[in-house]
Design a protein around this motif. Structure first.
Motif, PDB file in Angstrom:
ATOM      1  N   GLN A   1      17.681  48.085  14.259  1.00 16.10           N
ATOM      2  CA  GLN A   1      17.291  47.616  15.510  1.00 16.10           C
ATOM      3  C   GLN A   1      17.880  46.167  15.681  1.00 16.10           C
ATOM      4  N   LEU A   2      18.331  45.925  16.870  1.00 12.35           N
ATOM      5  CA  LEU A   2      19.119  44.721  17.471  1.00 12.35           C
ATOM      6  C   LEU A   2      18.122  44.500  18.726  1.00 12.35           C
ATOM      7  N   VAL A   3      17.399  43.174  18.621  1.00 17.03           N
ATOM      8  CA  VAL A   3      16.511  42.683  19.991  1.00 17.03           C
ATOM      9  C   VAL A   3      17.529  41.680  20.335  1.00 17.03           C
ATOM     10  N   PHE A   4      18.078  41.952  21.679  1.00 17.72           N
ATOM     11  CA  PHE A   4      18.975  41.067  22.143  1.00 17.72           C
ATOM     12  C   PHE A   4      18.263  40.122  23.382  1.00 17.72           C
ATOM     13  N   VAL A   5      18.246  38.790  23.102  1.00 16.05           N
ATOM     14  CA  VAL A   5      17.738  38.035  24.105  1.00 16.05           C
ATOM     15  C   VAL A   5      18.726  37.166  24.852  1.00 16.05           C
ATOM     16  N   ALA A   6      18.820  37.456  26.192  1.00 14.92           N
ATOM     17  CA  ALA A   6      19.964  36.885  26.677  1.00 14.92           C
ATOM     18  C   ALA A   6      20.322  35.583  27.312  1.00 14.92           C
ATOM     19  N   VAL A   7      19.196  34.898  26.988  1.00  8.79           N
ATOM     20  CA  VAL A   7      19.294  33.249  27.113  1.00  8.79           C
ATOM     21  C   VAL A   7      19.066  32.524  25.832  1.00  8.79           C
ATOM     22  N   ASP A   8      19.176  31.320  25.596  1.00  6.93           N
ATOM     23  CA  ASP A   8      19.186  30.336  24.595  1.00  6.93           C
ATOM     24  C   ASP A   8      17.927  29.905  24.225  1.00  6.93           C
ATOM     25  N   LEU A   9      17.256  30.468  23.042  1.00  9.15           N
ATOM     26  CA  LEU A   9      16.009  29.897  22.915  1.00  9.15           C
ATOM     27  C   LEU A   9      15.946  28.453  22.053  1.00  9.15           C
ATOM     28  N   ASP A  10      17.195  28.029  21.720  1.00 16.26           N
ATOM     29  CA  ASP A  10      17.090  26.791  20.987  1.00 16.26           C
ATOM     30  C   ASP A  10      17.652  25.466  21.697  1.00 16.26           C
ATOM     31  N   VAL A  11      17.910  25.625  23.069  1.00 17.97           N
ATOM     32  CA  VAL A  11      18.150  24.566  23.870  1.00 17.97           C
ATOM     33  C   VAL A  11      17.377  24.668  25.016  1.00 17.97           C
ATOM     34  N   SER A  12      17.666  23.603  25.827  1.00 14.11           N
ATOM     35  CA  SER A  12      16.690  23.369  26.888  1.00 14.11           C
ATOM     36  C   SER A  12      17.379  24.431  28.238  1.00 14.11           C
ATOM     37  N   PRO A  13      16.256  24.943  29.026  1.00 17.55           N
ATOM     38  CA  PRO A  13      14.822  24.864  29.161  1.00 17.55           C
ATOM     39  C   PRO A  13      13.880  25.585  27.892  1.00 17.55           C
TER      40      PRO A  13
ATOM     41  N   PHE B   1       5.673  38.360  30.398  1.00 12.77           N
ATOM     42  CA  PHE B   1       6.090  39.224  28.959  1.00 12.77           C
ATOM     43  C   PHE B   1       5.192  38.388  28.128  1.00 12.77           C
ATOM     44  N   THR B   2       5.264  37.220  27.963  1.00 12.98           N
ATOM     45  CA  THR B   2       4.605  36.489  27.037  1.00 12.98           C
ATOM     46  C   THR B   2       3.247  35.986  27.252  1.00 12.98           C
ATOM     47  N   ASP B   3       2.836  36.471  28.603  1.00 16.56           N
ATOM     48  CA  ASP B   3       1.286  36.313  28.878  1.00 16.56           C
ATOM     49  C   ASP B   3       0.744  34.943  28.711  1.00 16.56           C
ATOM     50  N   THR B   4       1.676  33.988  29.161  1.00 18.75           N
ATOM     51  CA  THR B   4       1.379  32.439  29.063  1.00 18.75           C
ATOM     52  C   THR B   4       1.216  31.897  30.405  1.00 18.75           C
ATOM     53  N   SER B   5       0.354  30.834  30.462  1.00 21.49           N
ATOM     54  CA  SER B   5       0.341  30.119  31.771  1.00 21.49           C
ATOM     55  C   SER B   5       1.262  29.235  31.771  1.00 21.49           C
ATOM     56  N   TYR B   6       1.905  28.821  31.088  1.00 21.30           N
ATOM     57  CA  TYR B   6       2.754  27.540  30.963  1.00 21.30           C
ATOM     58  C   TYR B   6       4.153  28.355  31.664  1.00 21.30           C
ATOM     59  N   PRO B   7       4.690  27.568  32.766  1.00 19.24           N
ATOM     60  CA  PRO B   7       5.660  27.809  33.475  1.00 19.24           C
ATOM     61  C   PRO B   7       7.055  27.232  32.729  1.00 19.24           C
ATOM     62  N   ILE B   8       8.021  27.968  32.824  1.00 15.33           N
ATOM     63  CA  ILE B   8       9.372  27.479  32.315  1.00 15.33           C
ATOM     64  C   ILE B   8       9.922  26.484  33.304  1.00 15.33           C
ATOM     65  N   VAL B   9      10.456  25.253  32.943  1.00 16.51           N
ATOM     66  CA  VAL B   9      10.866  23.922  33.998  1.00 16.51           C
ATOM     67  C   VAL B   9      12.221  24.142  34.042  1.00 16.51           C
ATOM     68  N   ILE B  10      12.906  24.700  34.785  1.00  8.63           N
ATOM     69  CA  ILE B  10      14.425  24.737  35.133  1.00  8.63           C
ATOM     70  C   ILE B  10      15.036  23.652  35.682  1.00  8.63           C
ATOM     71  N   ARG B  11      15.881  22.802  35.449  1.00 11.56           N
ATOM     72  CA  ARG B  11      16.457  21.561  36.184  1.00 11.56           C
ATOM     73  C   ARG B  11      17.629  22.184  36.612  1.00 11.56           C
ATOM     74  N   ARG B  12      18.120  21.380  37.806  1.00 10.81           N
ATOM     75  CA  ARG B  12      19.482  21.731  38.495  1.00 10.81           C
ATOM     76  C   ARG B  12      20.054  20.486  38.515  1.00 10.81           C
ATOM     77  N   ASP B  13      21.604  20.569  38.059  1.00 13.81           N
ATOM     78  CA  ASP B  13      22.546  19.558  38.325  1.00 13.81           C
ATOM     79  C   ASP B  13      22.784  19.090  39.792  1.00 13.81           C
ATOM     80  N   THR B  14      23.617  18.237  39.894  1.00 19.19           N
ATOM     81  CA  THR B  14      24.049  17.712  41.122  1.00 19.19           C
ATOM     82  C   THR B  14      24.636  18.685  42.133  1.00 19.19           C
TER      83      THR B  14
END
Length: 758
Positions: free
Chosen positions: A319-331, A265-278
């Motif tokens: 108009q309400l644009v709903f983003v279902a993830v957090d933009l202000d915390v990792s990742p 959607f953002t047309d960017t080449s940068y991937p989102i690095v998602i970490r996993r816990d134990t």
């Protein structure tokens, strides 16, 4: 000599000593217990000092020693767009006793640089007052600027704004602890409100009343970007203060490990690095919403299930644009493509016009004196059918004629014809009186001797939410200097409407621009021709606005603007289905007890011409219905054998229905590129975004005023010179595929029911 304790003298001295000690103690206690003086220490205007001229603005008044005041109120006085001082009385629904260390009052500034006065009144007595000069308070933003307000942790919006290629967007981020407005109209000057919930618990920061104010502002035409992931349960679950913000039904918060859709959607080449816990759980939390309303912009797939990540939802008329993830915390906070995502989100909620586009028509705009379509509307409404404003050249000609008569003509007449120069003591006053009487008679003839009112109504109906929004512009001209007490009352031609349920917000209407009387002027001069009061009160738990003591000078005009809202159920507005090629089939219904003319059904990219629809009747949309390209319809584009031409926009036109048509769908008409004017002062009127997210808007015009202007309790209908009422109905559109599935399900259910009954 020794005096015993039993002697009278000893007893008298002892009593005197005790009395002196008691008096001294009481005096000391009085000094120690004396309350500090009540003092107005400072004011905070707008959102951390940012606010727009001509729009409702929150003002926080900081008071020292307020704990001793009971049933006191705070009055704020600022000049309106014409320079008249206005006292704003905000009667809090909780009643008296609400004054504490700080109080929130809502006002409208009429100049980008203006003074402000605060008064504390207790039992109709002024306790203390303080004036703040223009140098002591921040300047207002001009009406043609845009304001973005962010509640939550930093997400780098200030670094993103330059990428929008606009130099007229201002930004402020509010930290937890700042006082937030509790009335929806305080956000009127905000173009885009961003709410992020990952690092800041908005559920604790924002009260239920403040959340309702934001949601109602969206319903009345506001624009919100909401980012919410990990705190979905607290915000949208049972008892959550923001549960009505989701575009559907809140289900759960899950971990999301795949973000291919967001990256594409953002047309960017940068991937989102998602970490996993134990335990292998992904750190990205996603709020799951079901029974979606609106248009999904980004889907993400996980465990074989598609989940909406970004949804554009038209809530009411905003108009309400709903983003279902957090933009202000990792990742996401660490993702290098977040800036591009913010650009896309802001482009949906901000005006698309840019500074380079305005330069092309700057000369014409400067000459017209306004930069906004609201200014063109105001200029057109100041012309009354039986009132002629004398042009300047005619006044100049009369002045020259007067000077000639009292000078050379009088001299040669007395010297050459009469031969008696001393008769000038008769001819001079005769000319002066004659010209004065003639000027007054001419003014009476040209400007009339009766109060006249021009009025425009735009009434928007959301059939799904059973909600009606009204916007009214009224201009009055008075033949004499009079004092007016004004209020408004909705008057929708329908048996379903109840006037008693309507709520109103009434104020003056300003002129955006730098012309004479324009709000963008830096002049701080205030007139001394009178002052008046705007009272916002709660009557029977409903908001009601009134203007008290407004002076209108002889042969002068005054502009008003009112906004009102009303819960109403007008029944079905019709049933429309969209084919695979985007064409519509079905019908729309006029739910009013009044005929509608010049009816159109807008559904991008088409405009269906429906003509006149009688009260309570329906109109069919079929293959034979006349339809045109929507953009061509709005710009009056015509196609000939040699070329196709777009009718240029006339910035000096006084064709009010045409001006209103473009104000209602300015962005779809091409925006500032087409008109050379902005549509920001009353941007909430533009419902272009409804058509861009797959909704249909049914538009028609009525001959009857939908808003009654009331003076001293009596309607001013008999004084109306011209009036226009435009209705817009949001009609849900169902796709043919989903409609066939729904119909088939109904048939199966009906068959099963018959089988069981058999």
């Amino acid at each position: 000599m020794v005096i015993s304790c039993n002697t009278p003298i000893r007893r008298v001295l002892g009593i005197r000593c005790l009395m002196a000690a008691f008096i001294s103690f009481c005096a000391g206690s009085s000094i120690a217990m004396e309350s500090p003086p009540v003092e107005i220490t400072s004011v905070t205007i707008g959102f951390d000092g940012l606010y727009k001229v001509g729009t409702w603005t929150p003002v926080v008044v900081h008071v020292a020693g307020a704990e001793q005041l009971v049933d006191a109120r705070i009055d704020v006085i600022v000049p309106d767009g014409d320079g008249l001082p206005v006292t704003y009385l905000d009667e809090h629904p909780a009643g008296g006793g609400y004054l504490s260390g700080q109080a929130l009052v809502y006002v409208k500034f009429g100049r980008v640089r203006g003074a402000l006065e605060v008064r504390i009144v207790q039992e109709q007595t002024e306790i203390v007052a303080r004036k703040f000069s223009a140098a002591e308070i921040p300047d207002a933003l001009p009406a043609d600027q845009q304001l973005v307000v962010h509640l939550g942790a930093d997400i780098g919006v200030e670094h993103v704004l330059p990428k929008l290629d606009r130099d007229d967007v201002h930004f402020v981020r509010l930290e937890p602890g700042l006082a937030l407005p509790d009335r929806w109209w305080s956000y009127e000057g905000v173009d885009s409100l961003i709410l992020t919930t990952g690092a800041v618990d908005l559920g604790k920061w924002i009260s239920a009343e403040q959340a309702d104010a934001i949601l109602h502002w969206v319903r009345m035409g506001g624009q919100v970007i909401l980012s919410a992931g990990r705190q979905g349960h607290q915000l949208f679950g049972e008892g959550g203060r923001m549960k009505d913000f989701v575009p559907g039904t809140f289900q759960d918060v899950v971990d999301q490990c795949q973000t291919t859709g967001l990256e594409n959607f953002t047309d960017t080449s940068y991937p989102i690095v998602i970490r996993r816990d134990t335990s292998g759980k992904c750190e990205l939390a996603l709020t799951v919403v079901d029974d979606l309303k609106g248009q999904v912009q980004v889907w993400e797939r996980s465990a074989g299930v598609d989940r909406p990540m970004i949804v554009r939802h038209c809530h009411g008329f905003g108009q309400l644009v709903f983003v279902a993830v957090d933009l202000d915390v990792s990742p996401i906070a660490e993702w290098q493509g977040r800036d591009q995502l913010l650009v896309r989100l802001l482009e949906w909620t901000l005006d698309a016009s840019s500074a380079p586009q305005r330069a092309g028509s700057g000369g014409a705009v400067r000459h017209a004196g306004y930069v906004d379509l609201a200014g063109q509307l105001r200029n057109a409404m100041e012309h009354f059918s039986q009132v002629t404003f004398i042009p300047f050249w005619f006044v100049a000609a009369l002045m020259v004629a007067y000077l000639l008569l009292v000078g050379p003509v009088d001299y040669f007449f007395l010297k050459r014809v009469i031969g008696r120069m001393e008769w000038t003591w008769l001819t001079f006053p005769f000319v002066v009186v004659g010209f004065s009487v003639g000027a007054y008679a001419l003014a009476q003839q040209l400007k009339g001797n009766a109060l006249r009112v021009n009025q425009v109504d735009i009434i928007d109906v959301d059939g799904r939410e059973h909600f009606v929004r009204g916007t009214t512009w009224s201009h009055a001209i008075s033949p004499t200097t009079e004092i007016f007490d004004i209020s408004v009352r909705p008057d929708i031609p329908s048996k379903s409407s109840s006037v008693e349920q309507g709520e109103t917000l009434l104020s003056w209407q300003g002129l955006p621009g730098e012309a004479l009387g324009g709000m963008n002027s830096a002049s701080t001069i205030e007139t001394s021709t009178g002052s008046y009061v705007i009272r916002n009160a709660f009557k029977q738990d409903r908001q009601q606005s009134e203007i008290e003591g407004m002076p209108i000078q002889i042969w002068s005009t005054k502009a008003f603007q009112s906004r009102w809202w009303l819960p109403i159920d007008l029944g079905s507005l019709g049933k429309i289905r969209a084919r695979a090629d985007g064409q519509l089939r079905g019908q729309v219904r006029n739910p009013l007890d009044e005929d509608l003319s010049d009816c159109y059904l807008y559904y991008a990219p088409w405009a269906y011409q429906l003509g006149k629809i009688s009260a309570g009747r329906t109109a069919l949309i079929s293959s034979t219905t006349v339809r045109r390209n929507l953009h061509w319809r709005l710009t009056r584009r015509t196609l000939s054998e040699v070329s196709d031409l777009t009718t240029p926009w006339d910035q000096y036109s006084r064709d009010i229905p045409r001006i209103i048509e473009i104000m209602m769908f300015h962005e779809l008409a091409g925006g500032e590129t087409y008109t050379g004017l902005q549509n920001r002062y009353q941007a909430f009127v533009d419902m272009s975004h409804h058509l861009t997210v797959g909704q249909a808007v049914f538009v028609g015009r009525s001959e009857r005023p939908a808003t009654q202007m009331i003076r001293d309790g009596e309607p001013l209908v008999e004084y109306y010179d011209k009036h226009w009422s435009f209705y817009r109905f949001i009609v849900p559109v169902e796709s043919m595929k989903s409609a066939r599935v729904s119909d088939r399900s109904s048939e199966i259910d009906k068959s099963d029911q018959q089988r069981r009954e058999g």
